[in-house]
Write a protein that holds these residues in place. Structure first.
Motif, PDB file in Angstrom:
ATOM      1  N   ASP A  60     -10.370   5.367  -8.139  1.00  0.00           N
ATOM      2  CA  ASP A  60     -11.541   6.176  -7.817  1.00  0.00           C
ATOM      3  C   ASP A  60     -12.624   5.927  -8.868  1.00  0.00           C
ATOM      4  OD1 ASP A  60     -13.450   8.128  -7.379  1.00  0.00           O
ATOM      5  OD2 ASP A  60     -12.004   9.756  -7.091  1.00  0.00           O
ATOM      6  N   PRO A  61     -13.747   5.300  -8.505  1.00  0.00           N
ATOM      7  CA  PRO A  61     -14.771   4.954  -9.501  1.00  0.00           C
ATOM      8  C   PRO A  61     -15.449   6.163 -10.116  1.00  0.00           C
ATOM      9  CG  PRO A  61     -15.555   4.491  -7.290  1.00  0.00           C
ATOM     10  CD  PRO A  61     -14.105   4.834  -7.157  1.00  0.00           C
ATOM     11  N   GLU A  62     -15.303   7.343  -9.527  1.00  0.00           N
ATOM     12  CA  GLU A  62     -15.920   8.549 -10.070  1.00  0.00           C
ATOM     13  C   GLU A  62     -15.041   9.236 -11.116  1.00  0.00           C
ATOM     14  OE1 GLU A  62     -17.053  11.111  -6.900  1.00  0.00           O
ATOM     15  OE2 GLU A  62     -18.475   9.679  -6.024  1.00  0.00           O
ATOM     16  N   THR A  75      -4.187   8.023  -7.614  1.00  0.00           N
ATOM     17  CA  THR A  75      -5.627   7.780  -7.523  1.00  0.00           C
ATOM     18  C   THR A  75      -6.063   6.554  -8.297  1.00  0.00           C
ATOM     19  OG1 THR A  75      -6.104   9.168  -9.461  1.00  0.00           O
ATOM     20  CG2 THR A  75      -6.077  10.262  -7.306  1.00  0.00           C
ATOM     21  N   HIS A  76      -5.249   6.092  -9.265  1.00  0.00           N
ATOM     22  CA  HIS A  76      -5.626   4.993 -10.144  1.00  0.00           C
ATOM     23  C   HIS A  76      -4.415   4.108 -10.433  1.00  0.00           C
ATOM     24  CE1 HIS A  76      -8.882   7.826 -10.819  1.00  0.00           C
ATOM     25  NE2 HIS A  76      -9.575   6.902 -11.480  1.00  0.00           N
ATOM     26  N   VAL A  77      -4.700   2.888 -10.845  1.00  0.00           N
ATOM     27  CA  VAL A  77      -3.650   2.008 -11.334  1.00  0.00           C
ATOM     28  C   VAL A  77      -4.150   1.334 -12.607  1.00  0.00           C
ATOM     29  CG1 VAL A  77      -4.373   0.086  -9.827  1.00  0.00           C
ATOM     30  CG2 VAL A  77      -2.082   0.094 -10.851  1.00  0.00           C
ATOM     31  N   LEU A  78      -3.378   1.457 -13.675  1.00  0.00           N
ATOM     32  CA  LEU A  78      -3.651   0.741 -14.920  1.00  0.00           C
ATOM     33  C   LEU A  78      -2.844  -0.550 -14.873  1.00  0.00           C
ATOM     34  CD1 LEU A  78      -4.943   0.601 -17.719  1.00  0.00           C
ATOM     35  CD2 LEU A  78      -2.943   1.813 -18.620  1.00  0.00           C
ATOM     36  N   CYS A  79      -3.553  -1.672 -14.915  1.00  0.00           N
ATOM     37  CA  CYS A  79      -2.931  -2.986 -14.788  1.00  0.00           C
ATOM     38  C   CYS A  79      -2.783  -3.605 -16.181  1.00  0.00           C
ATOM     39  CB  CYS A  79      -3.772  -3.895 -13.910  1.00  0.00           C
ATOM     40  SG  CYS A  79      -4.267  -3.158 -12.333  1.00  0.00           S
ATOM     41  N   THR A 107     -13.753   2.674 -17.059  1.00  0.00           N
ATOM     42  CA  THR A 107     -14.312   3.007 -15.752  1.00  0.00           C
ATOM     43  C   THR A 107     -13.643   2.125 -14.706  1.00  0.00           C
ATOM     44  OG1 THR A 107     -16.438   3.632 -16.710  1.00  0.00           O
ATOM     45  CG2 THR A 107     -16.395   3.125 -14.355  1.00  0.00           C
ATOM     46  N   PRO A 108     -13.005   2.721 -13.706  1.00  0.00           N
ATOM     47  CA  PRO A 108     -12.250   1.902 -12.754  1.00  0.00           C
ATOM     48  C   PRO A 108     -13.132   1.123 -11.793  1.00  0.00           C
ATOM     49  CG  PRO A 108     -12.189   4.201 -12.114  1.00  0.00           C
ATOM     50  CD  PRO A 108     -12.858   4.159 -13.459  1.00  0.00           C
ATOM     51  N   SER A 109     -12.654  -0.034 -11.403  1.00  0.00           N
ATOM     52  CA  SER A 109     -13.234  -0.787 -10.295  1.00  0.00           C
ATOM     53  C   SER A 109     -12.586  -0.309  -9.000  1.00  0.00           C
ATOM     54  CB  SER A 109     -12.987  -2.288 -10.483  1.00  0.00           C
ATOM     55  OG  SER A 109     -13.560  -2.745 -11.701  1.00  0.00           O
ATOM     56  N   GLY A 110     -13.213  -0.617  -7.863  1.00  0.00           N
ATOM     57  CA  GLY A 110     -12.649  -0.226  -6.576  1.00  0.00           C
ATOM     58  C   GLY A 110     -11.397  -1.016  -6.236  1.00  0.00           C
ATOM     59  N   TRP A 111     -10.573  -0.459  -5.368  1.00  0.00           N
ATOM     60  CA  TRP A 111      -9.308  -1.091  -4.991  1.00  0.00           C
ATOM     61  C   TRP A 111      -9.536  -2.474  -4.380  1.00  0.00           C
ATOM     62  CZ3 TRP A 111      -4.981   1.229  -6.572  1.00  0.00           C
ATOM     63  CH2 TRP A 111      -5.009   2.597  -6.816  1.00  0.00           C
ATOM     64  N   ARG A 143      -0.906   6.129 -11.162  1.00  0.00           N
ATOM     65  CA  ARG A 143      -0.928   7.503 -11.630  1.00  0.00           C
ATOM     66  C   ARG A 143      -1.971   8.308 -10.853  1.00  0.00           C
ATOM     67  NH1 ARG A 143      -1.343   6.005 -17.433  1.00  0.00           N
ATOM     68  NH2 ARG A 143      -0.137   4.249 -16.618  1.00  0.00           N
ATOM     69  N   ARG A 144      -1.851   9.612 -10.907  1.00  0.00           N
ATOM     70  CA  ARG A 144      -2.804  10.498 -10.220  1.00  0.00           C
ATOM     71  C   ARG A 144      -3.587  11.282 -11.257  1.00  0.00           C
ATOM     72  NH1 ARG A 144      -2.650  15.965  -8.445  1.00  0.00           N
ATOM     73  NH2 ARG A 144      -4.092  16.350  -6.710  1.00  0.00           N
ATOM     74  N   LEU A 145      -4.910  11.087 -11.260  1.00  0.00           N
ATOM     75  CA  LEU A 145      -5.800  11.849 -12.145  1.00  0.00           C
ATOM     76  C   LEU A 145      -6.264  13.114 -11.435  1.00  0.00           C
ATOM     77  CD1 LEU A 145      -5.751   9.064 -13.572  1.00  0.00           C
ATOM     78  CD2 LEU A 145      -8.166   9.416 -14.121  1.00  0.00           C
ATOM     79  N   LEU A 146      -6.209  14.221 -12.143  1.00  0.00           N
ATOM     80  CA  LEU A 146      -6.640  15.500 -11.566  1.00  0.00           C
ATOM     81  C   LEU A 146      -8.162  15.549 -11.449  1.00  0.00           C
ATOM     82  CD1 LEU A 146      -4.280  17.925 -13.496  1.00  0.00           C
ATOM     83  CD2 LEU A 146      -3.918  16.836 -11.273  1.00  0.00           C
TER      84      LEU A 146
END
Length: 201
Positions: free
Chosen positions: A68-70, A105-109, A81-85, A198-201
């Motif tokens: 989620d970029p937000e 909601t996110h993946v740390l690679c 800051t994440p990039s889109g899937w 992982r899921r960010l709140l």
């Protein structure tokens, strides 16, 4: 110890205060080969500096964040800051969510170029992850030993072999009472990609 989440498929690897489940062949070899090749070439890998023992040092691996970029994500002094899937990450995400019934909601690679790259002892316990987060860890590429131990007593230390295409699920109280690392492996000269959802709140 019998698994509470997957009673017919695997056992809880942790003897107390947490849950950890390993699925060695979650992705078939052909799928795992495909994902390793695509992710190696297409993700926005970079080497970030982190704070360790009061010093700013470069991480001994490459990283990238998607989701989620937000919702930015930070750890050890890094704000990402994440990039889109990407299509490949979305496919892997859908497979893991369908199987685990958990939402991410996110993946740390993480890209470990060889056995000299590593990750030190830590817990995935940032407040933004919530009280008892579920972390889904996928491995593509070289087999590496993942270690976990109780955070307070530091023993017993468990060695878990993470193979090409494997899925490791950490849930329950595991991030409160257990810490984990990926130590150096001098004899490993192949690369490994690790995706931690992982899921960010």
């Amino acid at each position: 110890m019998q698994s509470s989440l997957f009673p017919n498929q695997t056992e809880n690897l942790l003897p107390f205060q947490g849950e950890m489940y390993l699925f060695p062949d979650f992705f078939a070899k052909e799928q795992a080969d495909h994902f390793f090749a695509k992710l190696s070439a297409s993700l926005e890998w970079r080497q970030e500096p982190i704070w360790m023992f009061g010093k700013r040092v470069m991480q001994p691996r490459l990283t990238a964040l998607y989701g989620d970029p937000e919702k930015p994500y930070g750890y050890s002094g890094i704000q990402m800051t994440p990039s889109g899937w990407t299509p490949e990450l979305r496919h892997i995400l859908d497979s893991i969510q369908d199987f685990s019934q958990a939402e991410f909601t996110h993946v740390l690679c993480n890209f470990y170029r060889d056995g000299n790259d590593s990750m030190g002892w830590h817990r995935d316990n940032e407040k933004v992850l919530g009280e008892n987060p579920t972390i889904a860890s996928v491995t593509f590429g070289a087999e590496r030993i993942f270690q976990t131990r109780p955070y307070s007593e530091k023993s017993p230390k468990l060695d878990i072999s993470l193979t090409h295409g494997s899925l490791l699920l950490m849930t329950g109280e595991s991030q409160h009472f257990w810490e984990h690392q990926l130590p150096k492996a001098k004899r490993v000269n192949q690369a490994r990609i690790n995706l931690t959802f992982r899921r960010l709140l």
